[in-house]
Design a protein around this motif. Structure first.
Motif, PDB file in Angstrom:
ATOM      1  N   LYS A  45       0.874  -1.181   0.000  1.00 38.02           N
ATOM      2  CA  LYS A  45       0.000   0.000   0.000  1.00 38.02           C
ATOM      3  C   LYS A  45       0.902   1.217   0.000  1.00 38.02           C
ATOM      4  O   LYS A  45       2.119   1.092  -0.067  1.00 38.02           O
ATOM      5  CB  LYS A  45      -0.917  -0.007   1.220  1.00 38.02           C
ATOM      6  N   ASP A  46       0.300   2.383   0.135  1.00 37.73           N
ATOM      7  CA  ASP A  46       1.053   3.628   0.052  1.00 37.73           C
ATOM      8  C   ASP A  46       2.298   3.635   0.932  1.00 37.73           C
ATOM      9  O   ASP A  46       3.389   3.874   0.465  1.00 37.73           O
ATOM     10  CB  ASP A  46       0.138   4.806   0.413  1.00 37.73           C
ATOM     11  N   LYS A  47       2.182   3.339   2.218  1.00 39.78           N
ATOM     12  CA  LYS A  47       3.326   3.370   3.137  1.00 39.78           C
ATOM     13  C   LYS A  47       3.688   1.987   3.663  1.00 39.78           C
ATOM     14  O   LYS A  47       4.513   1.862   4.552  1.00 39.78           O
ATOM     15  CB  LYS A  47       3.023   4.296   4.318  1.00 39.78           C
ATOM     16  N   LEU A  48       3.090   0.935   3.113  1.00 43.62           N
ATOM     17  CA  LEU A  48       3.298  -0.428   3.604  1.00 43.62           C
ATOM     18  C   LEU A  48       4.024  -1.253   2.546  1.00 43.62           C
ATOM     19  O   LEU A  48       3.589  -1.313   1.394  1.00 43.62           O
ATOM     20  CB  LEU A  48       1.941  -1.062   3.934  1.00 43.62           C
ATOM     21  N   SER A  49       5.123  -1.876   2.946  1.00 46.77           N
ATOM     22  CA  SER A  49       5.877  -2.716   2.016  1.00 46.77           C
ATOM     23  C   SER A  49       6.323  -3.986   2.722  1.00 46.77           C
ATOM     24  O   SER A  49       6.388  -4.053   3.942  1.00 46.77           O
ATOM     25  CB  SER A  49       7.097  -1.966   1.474  1.00 46.77           C
ATOM     26  N   GLY A  50       6.626  -5.001   1.928  1.00 44.41           N
ATOM     27  CA  GLY A  50       7.098  -6.269   2.466  1.00 44.41           C
ATOM     28  C   GLY A  50       8.288  -6.771   1.686  1.00 44.41           C
ATOM     29  O   GLY A  50       8.490  -6.400   0.527  1.00 44.41           O
ATOM     30  N   SER A  51       9.102  -7.608   2.325  1.00 48.07           N
ATOM     31  CA  SER A  51      10.254  -8.176   1.629  1.00 48.07           C
ATOM     32  C   SER A  51      10.573  -9.554   2.200  1.00 48.07           C
ATOM     33  O   SER A  51      10.237  -9.864   3.346  1.00 48.07           O
ATOM     34  CB  SER A  51      11.477  -7.263   1.746  1.00 48.07           C
ATOM     35  N   ASN A 106       7.403  -3.353   6.514  1.00 50.02           N
ATOM     36  CA  ASN A 106       7.763  -1.979   6.880  1.00 50.02           C
ATOM     37  C   ASN A 106       6.565  -1.066   6.687  1.00 50.02           C
ATOM     38  O   ASN A 106       5.807  -1.220   5.727  1.00 50.02           O
ATOM     39  CB  ASN A 106       8.900  -1.449   5.995  1.00 50.02           C
ATOM     40  N   TYR A 107       6.440  -0.104   7.593  1.00 48.37           N
ATOM     41  CA  TYR A 107       5.407   0.903   7.453  1.00 48.37           C
ATOM     42  C   TYR A 107       6.038   2.267   7.686  1.00 48.37           C
ATOM     43  O   TYR A 107       6.747   2.479   8.670  1.00 48.37           O
ATOM     44  CB  TYR A 107       4.266   0.699   8.461  1.00 48.37           C
ATOM     45  N   GLY A 108       5.788   3.193   6.768  1.00 46.79           N
ATOM     46  CA  GLY A 108       6.294   4.548   6.955  1.00 46.79           C
ATOM     47  C   GLY A 108       6.831   5.132   5.670  1.00 46.79           C
ATOM     48  O   GLY A 108       6.694   4.564   4.590  1.00 46.79           O
ATOM     49  N   ASP A 109       7.454   6.274   5.814  1.00 49.44           N
ATOM     50  CA  ASP A 109       8.008   7.027   4.701  1.00 49.44           C
ATOM     51  C   ASP A 109       9.495   7.203   4.934  1.00 49.44           C
ATOM     52  O   ASP A 109       9.924   7.565   6.030  1.00 49.44           O
ATOM     53  CB  ASP A 109       7.318   8.398   4.633  1.00 49.44           C
ATOM     54  N   ARG A 110      10.290   6.961   3.905  1.00 47.69           N
ATOM     55  CA  ARG A 110      11.742   7.065   4.004  1.00 47.69           C
ATOM     56  C   ARG A 110      12.200   8.440   4.500  1.00 47.69           C
ATOM     57  O   ARG A 110      13.205   8.575   5.172  1.00 47.69           O
ATOM     58  CB  ARG A 110      12.363   6.767   2.639  1.00 47.69           C
ATOM     59  N   ASN A 111      11.456   9.489   4.142  1.00 48.13           N
ATOM     60  CA  ASN A 111      11.838  10.842   4.541  1.00 48.13           C
ATOM     61  C   ASN A 111      11.401  11.181   5.964  1.00 48.13           C
ATOM     62  O   ASN A 111      11.750  12.237   6.476  1.00 48.13           O
ATOM     63  CB  ASN A 111      11.259  11.865   3.564  1.00 48.13           C
ATOM     64  N   GLU A 112      10.590  10.312   6.574  1.00 50.56           N
ATOM     65  CA  GLU A 112      10.128  10.556   7.942  1.00 50.56           C
ATOM     66  C   GLU A 112      10.642   9.438   8.845  1.00 50.56           C
ATOM     67  O   GLU A 112      11.791   9.434   9.212  1.00 50.56           O
ATOM     68  CB  GLU A 112       8.601  10.648   7.967  1.00 50.56           C
ATOM     69  N   MET A 113       9.783   8.485   9.154  1.00 52.99           N
ATOM     70  CA  MET A 113      10.180   7.364   9.999  1.00 52.99           C
ATOM     71  C   MET A 113       9.623   6.074   9.418  1.00 52.99           C
ATOM     72  O   MET A 113       8.521   6.056   8.884  1.00 52.99           O
ATOM     73  CB  MET A 113       9.674   7.544  11.427  1.00 52.99           C
ATOM     74  N   ILE A 114      10.396   4.982   9.525  1.00 49.51           N
ATOM     75  CA  ILE A 114       9.959   3.671   9.066  1.00 49.51           C
ATOM     76  C   ILE A 114       9.952   2.723  10.259  1.00 49.51           C
ATOM     77  O   ILE A 114      10.950   2.594  10.962  1.00 49.51           O
ATOM     78  CB  ILE A 114      10.889   3.122   7.964  1.00 49.51           C
ATOM     79  N   LEU A 115       8.810   2.075  10.491  1.00 49.97           N
ATOM     80  CA  LEU A 115       8.676   1.061  11.528  1.00 49.97           C
ATOM     81  C   LEU A 115       8.721  -0.303  10.861  1.00 49.97           C
ATOM     82  O   LEU A 115       8.109  -0.503   9.807  1.00 49.97           O
ATOM     83  CB  LEU A 115       7.360   1.233  12.285  1.00 49.97           C
ATOM     84  N   GLY A 116       9.440  -1.242  11.447  1.00 45.48           N
ATOM     85  CA  GLY A 116       9.596  -2.549  10.833  1.00 45.48           C
ATOM     86  C   GLY A 116       9.323  -3.692  11.791  1.00 45.48           C
ATOM     87  O   GLY A 116       9.582  -3.592  12.996  1.00 45.48           O
ATOM     88  N   LEU A 163      11.869  -5.848  16.082  1.00 46.57           N
ATOM     89  CA  LEU A 163      11.100  -4.626  15.886  1.00 46.57           C
ATOM     90  C   LEU A 163      12.108  -3.509  15.660  1.00 46.57           C
ATOM     91  O   LEU A 163      13.116  -3.441  16.353  1.00 46.57           O
ATOM     92  CB  LEU A 163      10.244  -4.316  17.111  1.00 46.57           C
ATOM     93  N   SER A 164      11.838  -2.640  14.698  1.00 46.79           N
ATOM     94  CA  SER A 164      12.800  -1.569  14.423  1.00 46.79           C
ATOM     95  C   SER A 164      12.066  -0.276  14.130  1.00 46.79           C
ATOM     96  O   SER A 164      10.934  -0.263  13.682  1.00 46.79           O
ATOM     97  CB  SER A 164      13.695  -1.950  13.232  1.00 46.79           C
TER      98      SER A 164
END
Length: 194
Positions: free
Chosen positions: A124-130, A156-166, A188-189
């Motif tokens: 989704k917009d701010k949600l990614s998986g790997s 991962n959830y978040g924006d590279r320019n702000e904060m990413i929670l993993g 958790l990161s």
């Protein structure tokens, strides 16, 4: 975490601190030892095209028990199609601890190489998986050759320019060499670019 990017070259400097416990089976009750590990990691990725990348990584770790380690790796990965985030290739890694400890796996010399597979998907917009998978042919000190594997499933959830929670599920295992063992867990990161 500090990121940088220039044309075909990108990189990251990351400092992290891990807290963990070592459990030993002993009588009359198990012995638990608390430890910390501080990592400083430098990662560089060079993309010669949309389908070929070279990853170089160097990390230095210090442990609360006075031990330290150096790990470096290089991998060459190829994407069969530029439109998908699927990478396959081959990698090499070395790991050296300053002291061999009996409490935890800490080889003075460990070398591994083998195939790599990386899959990524923007969900989704701010949600990614790997998903990352490595199979390795390994050599530890004077022990016989062995094999190891590693996988990491991450959301991962978040924006590279702000904060990413993993949230990451991982497992490492070694078969042969100094023995058979596995390490699995959840990480958790929180990453913030500065």
């Amino acid at each position: 975490t500090q990121d940088f990017k220039r044309k075909n070259l990108s990189g990251k400097v990351n400092v992290s601190r891990d807290y963990f416990y070592l459990n030993k089976i002993s009588l009359p009750r198990p012995l638990t030892k608390k430890m910390t590990k501080t990592d400083t990691e430098f990662e560089t990725i060079y993309r010669s095209s949309k389908r070929l990348k070279i990853e170089v990584n160097f990390s230095s770790s210090s442990y609360s028990d006075g031990n330290s380690s150096i790990k470096d790796s290089v991998a060459v990965l190829y994407a069969p199609q530029a439109s998908f985030d699927i990478w396959a290739g081959y990698g090499y890694e070395s790991l050296n601890f300053s002291q061999r400890k009996t409490d935890y796996w800490s080889p003075e010399t460990f070398i591994s190489h083998g195939p790599r597979l990386e899959l990524g998907k923007q969900l989704k917009d701010k949600l990614s998986g790997s998903l990352i998978y490595h199979y390795n042919f390994t050599k530890e000190e004077s022990f016989n050759n062995s094999s190891s594997s590693f996988y990491d499933l991450k959301i991962n959830y978040g924006d590279r320019n702000e904060m990413i929670l993993g949230l990451s599920l991982y497992e490492k295992s070694l078969n042969g060499g100094s023995g058979n063992w596995s390490d699995r867990g959840i990480k958790l990161s929180a990453q913030k670019s500065i």
